[in-house]
Design an enzyme around this catalytic site. Sequence first.
Site, mmCIF file in Angstrom:
data_model
loop_
_atom_site.group_PDB
_atom_site.id
_atom_site.type_symbol
_atom_site.label_atom_id
_atom_site.label_comp_id
_atom_site.label_asym_id
_atom_site.label_seq_id
_atom_site.Cartn_x
_atom_site.Cartn_y
_atom_site.Cartn_z
ATOM 1 N N HIS A 1 -76.357 -32.826 -50.406
ATOM 2 C CA HIS A 1 -76.637 -31.782 -51.389
ATOM 3 C C HIS A 1 -78.003 -32.019 -52.004
ATOM 4 O O HIS A 1 -78.402 -33.171 -52.182
ATOM 5 C CB HIS A 1 -75.567 -31.783 -52.494
ATOM 6 C CG HIS A 1 -75.538 -30.518 -53.266
ATOM 7 N ND1 HIS A 1 -76.306 -30.315 -54.388
ATOM 8 C CD2 HIS A 1 -74.852 -29.363 -53.056
ATOM 9 C CE1 HIS A 1 -76.089 -29.096 -54.844
ATOM 10 N NE2 HIS A 1 -75.214 -28.494 -54.056
ATOM 11 N N GLU B 1 -68.291 -27.565 -49.453
ATOM 12 C CA GLU B 1 -67.903 -26.808 -48.264
ATOM 13 C C GLU B 1 -66.852 -27.531 -47.417
ATOM 14 O O GLU B 1 -66.091 -26.882 -46.702
ATOM 15 C CB GLU B 1 -69.138 -26.530 -47.382
ATOM 16 C CG GLU B 1 -70.326 -25.930 -48.104
ATOM 17 C CD GLU B 1 -70.140 -24.470 -48.464
ATOM 18 O OE1 GLU B 1 -68.988 -24.012 -48.474
ATOM 19 O OE2 GLU B 1 -71.149 -23.815 -48.743
HETATM 20 N N1 COA Z 1 -75.926 -34.717 -42.074
HETATM 21 C C1 COA Z 1 -76.836 -35.608 -41.626
HETATM 22 N N2 COA Z 1 -77.951 -35.929 -42.289
HETATM 23 C C2 COA Z 1 -78.169 -35.305 -43.453
HETATM 24 C C3 COA Z 1 -77.284 -34.354 -43.983
HETATM 25 C C4 COA Z 1 -76.112 -34.070 -43.242
HETATM 26 N N3 COA Z 1 -75.202 -33.197 -43.683
HETATM 27 N N4 COA Z 1 -77.769 -33.893 -45.151
HETATM 28 C C5 COA Z 1 -78.942 -34.519 -45.343
HETATM 29 N N5 COA Z 1 -79.189 -35.376 -44.332
HETATM 30 C C6 COA Z 1 -80.330 -36.258 -44.192
HETATM 31 C C7 COA Z 1 -81.543 -35.533 -43.640
HETATM 32 O O1 COA Z 1 -81.578 -35.584 -42.234
HETATM 33 C C8 COA Z 1 -82.658 -36.290 -44.281
HETATM 34 O O2 COA Z 1 -82.836 -37.501 -43.585
HETATM 35 P P1 COA Z 1 -84.286 -38.025 -43.173
HETATM 36 O O3 COA Z 1 -85.100 -38.002 -44.431
HETATM 37 O O4 COA Z 1 -84.027 -39.361 -42.624
HETATM 38 O O5 COA Z 1 -84.801 -37.027 -42.192
HETATM 39 C C9 COA Z 1 -82.116 -36.656 -45.651
HETATM 40 O O6 COA Z 1 -80.702 -36.690 -45.498
HETATM 41 C C10 COA Z 1 -82.479 -35.691 -46.759
HETATM 42 O O7 COA Z 1 -82.220 -34.378 -46.308
HETATM 43 P P2 COA Z 1 -82.956 -33.097 -46.856
HETATM 44 O O8 COA Z 1 -82.949 -32.054 -45.787
HETATM 45 O O9 COA Z 1 -84.264 -33.452 -47.463
HETATM 46 O O10 COA Z 1 -82.007 -32.659 -48.002
HETATM 47 P P3 COA Z 1 -82.050 -31.253 -48.702
HETATM 48 O O11 COA Z 1 -81.882 -31.503 -50.139
HETATM 49 O O12 COA Z 1 -83.216 -30.440 -48.290
HETATM 50 O O13 COA Z 1 -80.781 -30.525 -48.070
HETATM 51 C C11 COA Z 1 -78.620 -29.771 -47.629
HETATM 52 C C12 COA Z 1 -79.555 -30.384 -48.678
HETATM 53 C C13 COA Z 1 -77.326 -29.337 -48.294
HETATM 54 C C14 COA Z 1 -79.291 -28.538 -47.033
HETATM 55 C C15 COA Z 1 -78.346 -30.822 -46.517
HETATM 56 O O14 COA Z 1 -77.692 -31.936 -47.079
HETATM 57 C C16 COA Z 1 -77.557 -30.258 -45.354
HETATM 58 O O15 COA Z 1 -78.145 -29.679 -44.443
HETATM 59 N N6 COA Z 1 -76.191 -30.401 -45.355
HETATM 60 C C17 COA Z 1 -75.378 -29.871 -44.289
HETATM 61 C C18 COA Z 1 -75.103 -28.393 -44.535
HETATM 62 C C19 COA Z 1 -74.157 -28.174 -45.671
HETATM 63 O O16 COA Z 1 -73.140 -28.848 -45.823
HETATM 64 N N7 COA Z 1 -74.479 -27.144 -46.474
HETATM 65 C C20 COA Z 1 -73.707 -26.773 -47.633
HETATM 66 C C21 COA Z 1 -74.414 -27.170 -48.882
HETATM 67 S S1 COA Z 1 -73.370 -27.011 -50.315
#
Ligand code: COA
Length: 385
Positions: free
Chosen positions: A268, A322
């Site tokens: 998140h 989720e």
């Molecule tokens: N699975 C695997 N790795 C994950 C992850 C996940 N669900 N969520 C974050 N990461 C990792 C990223 O790959 C990144 O790693 P890196 O820096 O080594 O490349 C790191 O954690 C930070 O991720 P980042 O994309 O910067 O976080 P964000 O704040 O932009 O994204 C979300 C937040 C929710 C978009 C992200 O956690 C995600 O894509 N989750 C899965 C989708 C989901 O469940 N969405 C519903 C949200 S309520």
Amino acid sequence: MSTATASPNEITLPKPEGLEGVVAASTALSHVFGEEGRLVYRGYDIHELAGKASFEEVAHLLWIGHLPTKAELAAFQSKLEANRELPPAVIDVLRLLPDDAAPMDALRTGLSALGAIDSEHFDETPDLDEAIAVAARFPGILAAFFRLRSGEQPVKPKAGHNTAQSYLYQLFGKEPEARHWKPLDTYLVLLADHGMNASTFTARVIASTQSDLISALTGAVGALKGPLHGGAPSKVLDMLHAIGDADNVEKWLSNALDNGERLMGFGHRVYKAEDPRAEILREMAETASDPAFFKLSKLTEDKALQMLNERKPGRRLYTNVEFYSAAVLAAVGLPGDMFTPTFAVSRSVGWSAHVLEQVSNNRLIRPQSQFVGPTDKKFSAIESR
Ligand code: COA
């Protein structure tokens, strides 16, 4: 050849990727305390409300500012009831959609049609009556499309139902059982608002241009649809179905992470502790869902958390809302492609509350961009390009 580009020093404002940490508005509606894993609606911790207050009480809290008395709630419910039925022309628009259209696309289209068909109603500066009128119709738009796509006629809402009951009644055409509408009611409470999330920001940006409420909510539906925001729960269900059984959990997750995939239902932007809604939904899923499915979900969650912790140390990736939404909504009888639209039924209240807050003290939201392109190109006529 162009050599000059905009000076990187021209704009010295901070530019965090994805606007992380940027404060885009002041709100008294809700706040996510990311480090503590707390969510507050107008001063009430979500644990104070979940399972105790109905969705209608929470809508009253968000829109009007306080939890209603019995008399206020009765009057409020009557207003919602009086606004549930869709104009027939909106149903006619939904009839034109292909059966395999995504329900989120149908919701976006139905909502937009409602704005055009009932434009007199929604043409004014957004106000509480409009917020009630549009949120009350979200379930009907979705239910009408849901029935039409399987060759059935839409069902008119029935008096005496709350939002959760009315939604299930309009979807399935029969009196909903308490074991279905009660968990749905709590789910709707949990998802009603969530600080400055992407779809709420979208709604506030649109409202800040003095556009109408339906345009703001239509934009918000588009933003919610993406898997990085509200589109994840059906993908959680797909993941659990693909995993299939306990023996396959580790191998499946490991393959997905090796391929650079994100595990749906984890991570998140704001929470760096467990999402409190995930905790409540986990308990609900344990009671409401099929025991074998819950067992697989829990095993998958435990393994995923362990692997994310090992592979992304320091990232503090936890279960988000989720993950167990999937189990709860499946237990309520909804198919996977109705999960995100059901999220929208709940969030319609938060979105419109934010729109009302935005217009009450509006200034156009218009940020800057950092220009990184060339600035000295010379025009050449099309014949000589
Ligand atoms: N699975 C695997 N790795 C994950 C992850 C996940 N669900 N969520 C974050 N990461 C990792 C990223 O790959 C990144 O790693 P890196 O820096 O080594 O490349 C790191 O954690 C930070 O991720 P980042 O994309 O910067 O976080 P964000 O704040 O932009 O994204 C979300 C937040 C929710 C978009 C992200 O956690 C995600 O894509 N989750 C899965 C989708 C989901 O469940 N969405 C519903 C949200 S309520």
